[in-house]
Design a protein around this motif. Structure first.
Motif, PDB file in Angstrom:
ATOM      1  N   ALA A 104       0.825  -1.208   0.000  1.00  0.00           N
ATOM      2  CA  ALA A 104       0.000   0.000   0.000  1.00  0.00           C
ATOM      3  C   ALA A 104       0.863   1.264   0.000  1.00  0.00           C
ATOM      4  O   ALA A 104       0.385   2.350  -0.318  1.00  0.00           O
ATOM      5  N   GLY A 105       2.148   1.127   0.330  1.00  0.00           N
ATOM      6  CA  GLY A 105       3.030   2.287   0.381  1.00  0.00           C
ATOM      7  C   GLY A 105       3.498   2.735  -0.994  1.00  0.00           C
ATOM      8  O   GLY A 105       3.298   2.062  -1.999  1.00  0.00           O
ATOM      9  N   GLU A 106       4.122   3.903  -1.035  1.00  0.00           N
ATOM     10  CA  GLU A 106       4.653   4.429  -2.286  1.00  0.00           C
ATOM     11  C   GLU A 106       5.887   3.635  -2.718  1.00  0.00           C
ATOM     12  O   GLU A 106       6.682   3.217  -1.873  1.00  0.00           O
ATOM     13  N   PRO A 107       6.062   3.424  -4.034  1.00  0.00           N
ATOM     14  CA  PRO A 107       7.231   2.677  -4.519  1.00  0.00           C
ATOM     15  C   PRO A 107       8.539   3.324  -4.074  1.00  0.00           C
ATOM     16  O   PRO A 107       8.713   4.533  -4.181  1.00  0.00           O
ATOM     17  N   SER A 108       9.440   2.529  -3.559  1.00  0.00           N
ATOM     18  CA  SER A 108      10.749   3.004  -3.124  1.00  0.00           C
ATOM     19  C   SER A 108      11.614   1.790  -2.843  1.00  0.00           C
ATOM     20  O   SER A 108      11.117   0.663  -2.754  1.00  0.00           O
ATOM     21  N   VAL A 109      12.909   2.017  -2.690  1.00  0.00           N
ATOM     22  CA  VAL A 109      13.799   0.918  -2.326  1.00  0.00           C
ATOM     23  C   VAL A 109      13.380   0.351  -0.976  1.00  0.00           C
ATOM     24  O   VAL A 109      13.366  -0.871  -0.772  1.00  0.00           O
ATOM     25  N   ALA A 110      13.014   1.239  -0.055  1.00  0.00           N
ATOM     26  CA  ALA A 110      12.619   0.792   1.280  1.00  0.00           C
ATOM     27  C   ALA A 110      11.375  -0.091   1.219  1.00  0.00           C
ATOM     28  O   ALA A 110      11.286  -1.113   1.908  1.00  0.00           O
ATOM     29  N   ARG A 111      10.407   0.292   0.385  1.00  0.00           N
ATOM     30  CA  ARG A 111       9.202  -0.522   0.271  1.00  0.00           C
ATOM     31  C   ARG A 111       9.515  -1.873  -0.355  1.00  0.00           C
ATOM     32  O   ARG A 111       9.024  -2.911   0.084  1.00  0.00           O
ATOM     33  N   ASP A 112      10.359  -1.858  -1.397  1.00  0.00           N
ATOM     34  CA  ASP A 112      10.711  -3.115  -2.052  1.00  0.00           C
ATOM     35  C   ASP A 112      11.464  -4.036  -1.093  1.00  0.00           C
ATOM     36  O   ASP A 112      11.263  -5.248  -1.091  1.00  0.00           O
ATOM     37  N   ALA A 115      11.114  -4.033   2.178  1.00  0.00           N
ATOM     38  CA  ALA A 115      10.128  -4.514   3.146  1.00  0.00           C
ATOM     39  C   ALA A 115       9.303  -5.652   2.554  1.00  0.00           C
ATOM     40  O   ALA A 115       8.959  -6.616   3.247  1.00  0.00           O
ATOM     41  N   LEU A 116       9.003  -5.552   1.261  1.00  0.00           N
ATOM     42  CA  LEU A 116       8.227  -6.593   0.595  1.00  0.00           C
ATOM     43  C   LEU A 116       9.027  -7.894   0.513  1.00  0.00           C
ATOM     44  O   LEU A 116       8.516  -8.973   0.837  1.00  0.00           O
ATOM     45  N   ILE A 117      10.286  -7.788   0.101  1.00  0.00           N
ATOM     46  CA  ILE A 117      11.141  -8.976   0.035  1.00  0.00           C
ATOM     47  C   ILE A 117      11.315  -9.581   1.420  1.00  0.00           C
ATOM     48  O   ILE A 117      11.251 -10.805   1.608  1.00  0.00           O
ATOM     49  N   ARG A 118      11.501  -8.727   2.409  1.00  0.00           N
ATOM     50  CA  ARG A 118      11.689  -9.223   3.779  1.00  0.00           C
ATOM     51  C   ARG A 118      10.447  -9.964   4.265  1.00  0.00           C
ATOM     52  O   ARG A 118      10.542 -10.974   4.963  1.00  0.00           O
ATOM     53  N   ALA A 119       9.271  -9.461   3.879  1.00  0.00           N
ATOM     54  CA  ALA A 119       8.028 -10.133   4.271  1.00  0.00           C
ATOM     55  C   ALA A 119       7.950 -11.523   3.649  1.00  0.00           C
ATOM     56  O   ALA A 119       7.530 -12.488   4.294  1.00  0.00           O
ATOM     57  N   VAL A 133      16.166  -7.962  -3.862  1.00  0.00           N
ATOM     58  CA  VAL A 133      15.751  -6.578  -4.118  1.00  0.00           C
ATOM     59  C   VAL A 133      16.302  -6.116  -5.463  1.00  0.00           C
ATOM     60  O   VAL A 133      15.588  -5.513  -6.276  1.00  0.00           O
ATOM     61  N   ARG A 134      17.568  -6.409  -5.720  1.00  0.00           N
ATOM     62  CA  ARG A 134      18.178  -6.023  -7.003  1.00  0.00           C
ATOM     63  C   ARG A 134      17.460  -6.697  -8.173  1.00  0.00           C
ATOM     64  O   ARG A 134      17.227  -6.079  -9.216  1.00  0.00           O
ATOM     65  N   LEU A 135      17.154  -7.967  -8.002  1.00  0.00           N
ATOM     66  CA  LEU A 135      16.461  -8.704  -9.058  1.00  0.00           C
ATOM     67  C   LEU A 135      15.135  -8.020  -9.398  1.00  0.00           C
ATOM     68  O   LEU A 135      14.831  -7.761 -10.570  1.00  0.00           O
ATOM     69  N   GLY A 136      14.352  -7.735  -8.370  1.00  0.00           N
ATOM     70  CA  GLY A 136      13.049  -7.130  -8.595  1.00  0.00           C
ATOM     71  C   GLY A 136      13.133  -5.748  -9.205  1.00  0.00           C
ATOM     72  O   GLY A 136      12.423  -5.425 -10.171  1.00  0.00           O
ATOM     73  N   ARG A 137      14.019  -4.925  -8.679  1.00  0.00           N
ATOM     74  CA  ARG A 137      14.110  -3.550  -9.170  1.00  0.00           C
ATOM     75  C   ARG A 137      14.709  -3.496 -10.578  1.00  0.00           C
ATOM     76  O   ARG A 137      14.321  -2.652 -11.392  1.00  0.00           O
ATOM     77  N   ALA A 138      15.632  -4.388 -10.883  1.00  0.00           N
ATOM     78  CA  ALA A 138      16.186  -4.433 -12.238  1.00  0.00           C
ATOM     79  C   ALA A 138      15.095  -4.812 -13.237  1.00  0.00           C
ATOM     80  O   ALA A 138      14.996  -4.237 -14.324  1.00  0.00           O
ATOM     81  N   TYR A 139      14.259  -5.774 -12.866  1.00  0.00           N
ATOM     82  CA  TYR A 139      13.181  -6.189 -13.759  1.00  0.00           C
ATOM     83  C   TYR A 139      12.192  -5.041 -13.976  1.00  0.00           C
ATOM     84  O   TYR A 139      11.637  -4.882 -15.070  1.00  0.00           O
TER      85      TYR A 139
END
Length: 210
Positions: free
Chosen positions: A97-105, A107-111, A195-201
């Motif tokens: 629900a949060g705004e896209p950011s490295v921190a959000r990504d 947090a998502l991976i950590r979850a 995180v790198r994998l997701g953000r690169a994609y």
């Protein structure tokens, strides 16, 4: 002895997950007692002490009542795992629900990692059983909440195909890490790489993730 299958850790034939859905309050209470008893036995004794007879005795129900809902101990494990994945699904919805950011990504991976890597023994055994037995598409669908609302670096919503590829890439890495018993599942390095994998994609420029 449990009926059907070859054991908790061995590869099993397809199992019947639930024989009867609890609809009445008394039935729901029985199922809750069975699952709680199973979790306590797994936590205290691990796989070696986990039998349907032990679960029924701990839950205070007859073995016939237990088999009314769960045909074998593998079905109980899968029910425990499904209970955990629902709690995780709600956590993922809150994160996305949060705004896209490295921190959000992150947090998502950590979850996602924490869904499979918490240290309590009962949860770990149940989730590993689910990963070994569940159909990959069915398993990924349980975590599809993370796919809804994802956008690329330009702010465009992902197509169904893009969301599918990204989600399965992350799920596949996590599944392999759990089933292979790697020692870096909860490491910062593994988290960084996901995180790198997701953000690169998604088309973000490579950065040092924080």
């Amino acid at each position: 002895m449990a009926r059907g299958g070859t054991g908790v850790s061995g590869r099993m034939k397809p199992v019947e997950k639930v024989r009867k859905s609890p609809r009445q309050s008394r039935s729901r209470d029985s199922v809750a007692c069975i699952l709680e008893a199973a979790a306590r036995i797994l936590e205290a004794k691990g796989e070696a002490g986990f039998t349907t007879n032990a679960v029924a005795q701990r839950a205070g129900v007859s073995i016939g009542t237990l088999y009314r809902y769960y045909p074998d101990k593998q079905a109980i494990l899968l029910a425990l795992a499904e209970r955990e994945t629902e709690a995780h699904r709600q956590a993922v919805i809150a994160v996305t629900a949060g705004e896209p950011s490295v921190a959000r990504d992150r947090a998502l991976i950590r979850a996602f990692v924490q869904a499979f890597a918490r240290r309590d023994q009962a949860r770990r055994i149940a989730m590993k059983a689910m990963l070994a037995e569940a159909d990959h598409a069915e398993l990924a669908a349980r975590f599809s909440a993370a796919e809804n609302g994802l956008k690329d670096a330009a702010g465009r919503p992902l197509s169904r195909v893009q969301a599918f590829v990204l989600a399965r890439a992350v799920h596949g890495a996590l599944r392999a890490a759990v089933l292979e018993g790697v020692d870096f599942l909860q490491s910062r390095e593994f988290e960084d790489e996901l995180v790198r994998l997701g953000r690169a994609y998604l088309g973000y420029r490579p950065v040092v993730v924080a």
